[in-house]
Design a protein around this motif. Structure first.
Motif, mmCIF file in Angstrom:
data_model
loop_
_atom_site.group_PDB
_atom_site.id
_atom_site.type_symbol
_atom_site.label_atom_id
_atom_site.label_comp_id
_atom_site.label_asym_id
_atom_site.label_seq_id
_atom_site.Cartn_x
_atom_site.Cartn_y
_atom_site.Cartn_z
ATOM 1 N N THR A 23 -34.392 34.916 -11.865
ATOM 2 C CA THR A 23 -34.773 34.036 -12.961
ATOM 3 C C THR A 23 -35.620 32.881 -12.436
ATOM 4 O O THR A 23 -36.629 32.511 -13.049
ATOM 5 C CB THR A 23 -33.515 33.498 -13.673
ATOM 6 O OG1 THR A 23 -32.740 34.613 -14.137
ATOM 7 C CG2 THR A 23 -33.871 32.610 -14.852
ATOM 8 N N PHE A 24 -35.221 32.314 -11.316
ATOM 9 C CA PHE A 24 -35.995 31.253 -10.677
ATOM 10 C C PHE A 24 -37.414 31.723 -10.386
ATOM 11 O O PHE A 24 -38.388 31.032 -10.686
ATOM 12 C CB PHE A 24 -35.282 30.816 -9.384
ATOM 13 C CG PHE A 24 -36.149 30.047 -8.433
ATOM 14 C CD1 PHE A 24 -36.482 28.720 -8.683
ATOM 15 C CD2 PHE A 24 -36.636 30.646 -7.276
ATOM 16 C CE1 PHE A 24 -37.287 28.008 -7.800
ATOM 17 C CE2 PHE A 24 -37.431 29.949 -6.394
ATOM 18 C CZ PHE A 24 -37.766 28.624 -6.653
ATOM 19 N N LYS A 25 -37.541 32.906 -9.804
ATOM 20 C CA LYS A 25 -38.866 33.450 -9.498
ATOM 21 C C LYS A 25 -39.675 33.680 -10.778
ATOM 22 O O LYS A 25 -40.878 33.417 -10.817
ATOM 23 C CB LYS A 25 -38.741 34.771 -8.720
ATOM 24 C CG LYS A 25 -38.095 34.637 -7.356
ATOM 25 C CD LYS A 25 -38.971 33.904 -6.374
ATOM 26 C CE LYS A 25 -39.972 34.854 -5.805
ATOM 27 N NZ LYS A 25 -40.816 34.256 -4.789
ATOM 28 N N ALA A 26 -39.011 34.137 -11.839
ATOM 29 C CA ALA A 26 -39.698 34.389 -13.109
ATOM 30 C C ALA A 26 -40.183 33.083 -13.728
ATOM 31 O O ALA A 26 -41.279 33.028 -14.306
ATOM 32 C CB ALA A 26 -38.769 35.116 -14.072
ATOM 33 N N CYS A 27 -39.391 32.038 -13.619
ATOM 34 C CA CYS A 27 -39.763 30.743 -14.194
ATOM 35 C C CYS A 27 -40.964 30.130 -13.478
ATOM 36 O O CYS A 27 -41.668 29.302 -14.061
ATOM 37 C CB CYS A 27 -38.581 29.775 -14.151
ATOM 38 S SG CYS A 27 -37.272 30.193 -15.303
ATOM 39 N N LYS A 28 -41.201 30.519 -12.249
ATOM 40 C CA LYS A 28 -42.337 29.994 -11.497
ATOM 41 C C LYS A 28 -43.656 30.662 -11.888
ATOM 42 O O LYS A 28 -44.721 30.158 -11.557
ATOM 43 C CB LYS A 28 -42.101 30.187 -9.997
ATOM 44 C CG LYS A 28 -41.045 29.258 -9.433
ATOM 45 C CD LYS A 28 -40.812 29.484 -7.965
ATOM 46 C CE LYS A 28 -42.061 29.200 -7.181
ATOM 47 N NZ LYS A 28 -41.881 29.257 -5.732
ATOM 48 N N LYS A 29 -43.590 31.780 -12.603
ATOM 49 C CA LYS A 29 -44.799 32.505 -12.986
ATOM 50 C C LYS A 29 -45.614 31.669 -13.974
ATOM 51 O O LYS A 29 -45.070 31.044 -14.871
ATOM 52 C CB LYS A 29 -44.458 33.848 -13.640
ATOM 53 C CG LYS A 29 -43.695 34.807 -12.772
ATOM 54 C CD LYS A 29 -44.610 35.647 -11.981
ATOM 55 C CE LYS A 29 -43.820 36.681 -11.197
ATOM 56 N NZ LYS A 29 -44.553 37.194 -10.092
ATOM 57 N N ARG A 44 -36.181 42.452 -18.630
ATOM 58 C CA ARG A 44 -34.965 42.980 -17.999
ATOM 59 C C ARG A 44 -34.046 41.846 -17.542
ATOM 60 O O ARG A 44 -32.829 41.962 -17.625
ATOM 61 C CB ARG A 44 -35.326 43.890 -16.832
ATOM 62 C CG ARG A 44 -35.860 45.213 -17.335
ATOM 63 C CD ARG A 44 -35.792 46.285 -16.300
ATOM 64 N NE ARG A 44 -36.190 47.542 -16.899
ATOM 65 C CZ ARG A 44 -37.040 48.384 -16.340
ATOM 66 N NH1 ARG A 44 -37.554 48.114 -15.156
ATOM 67 N NH2 ARG A 44 -37.339 49.507 -16.941
ATOM 68 N N ILE A 45 -34.638 40.753 -17.067
ATOM 69 C CA ILE A 45 -33.824 39.600 -16.674
ATOM 70 C C ILE A 45 -33.107 39.040 -17.899
ATOM 71 O O ILE A 45 -31.908 38.735 -17.862
ATOM 72 C CB ILE A 45 -34.694 38.513 -15.998
ATOM 73 C CG1 ILE A 45 -35.198 38.996 -14.650
ATOM 74 C CG2 ILE A 45 -33.909 37.213 -15.826
ATOM 75 C CD1 ILE A 45 -36.267 38.120 -14.039
ATOM 76 N N LEU A 46 -33.837 38.921 -19.015
ATOM 77 C CA LEU A 46 -33.215 38.410 -20.243
ATOM 78 C C LEU A 46 -32.141 39.362 -20.761
ATOM 79 O O LEU A 46 -31.082 38.924 -21.221
ATOM 80 C CB LEU A 46 -34.279 38.168 -21.311
ATOM 81 C CG LEU A 46 -35.257 37.037 -21.000
ATOM 82 C CD1 LEU A 46 -36.362 36.992 -22.053
ATOM 83 C CD2 LEU A 46 -34.546 35.713 -20.910
#
Length: 159
Positions: A23-29, A44-46
């Motif tokens: 999630t952290f990595k996704a938020c950085k996108k 998929r994370i959600l």
């Protein structure tokens, strides 16, 4: 059997820390970095977090009973691996076949309950803050009154 403590640690690593990092990595996108593959990964994370919420809710009610079943925590680690790994798409399967239907069916009732809870909490908080404010004012007034009485007594005694 890998043991209760190791299995619980595995549950935390697989079911909380690894998805949290994803999630952290996704938020950085940034908006420019999101292509179709990234969007699927974000979905998929959600899905995982939605299903994980359901798992935690069920576990709250069933954990005491379930923990007596042999290899329960080992099975839970395997379930979490199935849910969190994108190549299995377990979270999406559970979300599509269970969570989405249940939430969609009850969405109006859930929204009404959340709104009622929110308004009740606001009213209760307002009342509590008003009571605390009155209490603080009363305590301060009493302290000032007592200190004035004490000063007057000392002055009357001459000193």
């Amino acid at each position: 059997m890998i043991g209760h403590t190791i299995a619980r640690f595995g549950c935390i690593m697989v079911g909380q820390l690894y998805p949290m990092y994803k999630t952290f990595k996704a938020c950085k996108k940034t908006k420019d970095e999101i292509d179709e593959e990234t969007l699927t990964s974000l979905h998929r994370i959600l899905f995982f977090w939605a299903v994980n919420g359901l798992v935690l809710f069920c576990e709250f009610w069933l954990d005491f009973v379930m923990s007596w079943i042999p290899m329960y925590y080992e099975a839970k680690v395997m379930l979490l691996l199935w849910l969190v790994q994108s190549n299995f798409a377990g979270s999406q399967f559970v979300y599509d076949n269970l969570v989405e239907e249940a939430l969609t069916t009850n969405e109006v009732h859930i929204d009404e309950s959340l709104e009622l809870t929110k308004s009740t909490f606001k009213k209760g908080t307002s009342r509590m803050l008003a009571y605390l404010g009155q209490s603080v004012v009363s305590i301060v007034a009493q302290a000032v009154h007592k200190s004035q009485e004490s000063m007057i007594e000392k002055l009357a005694k001459g000193g």
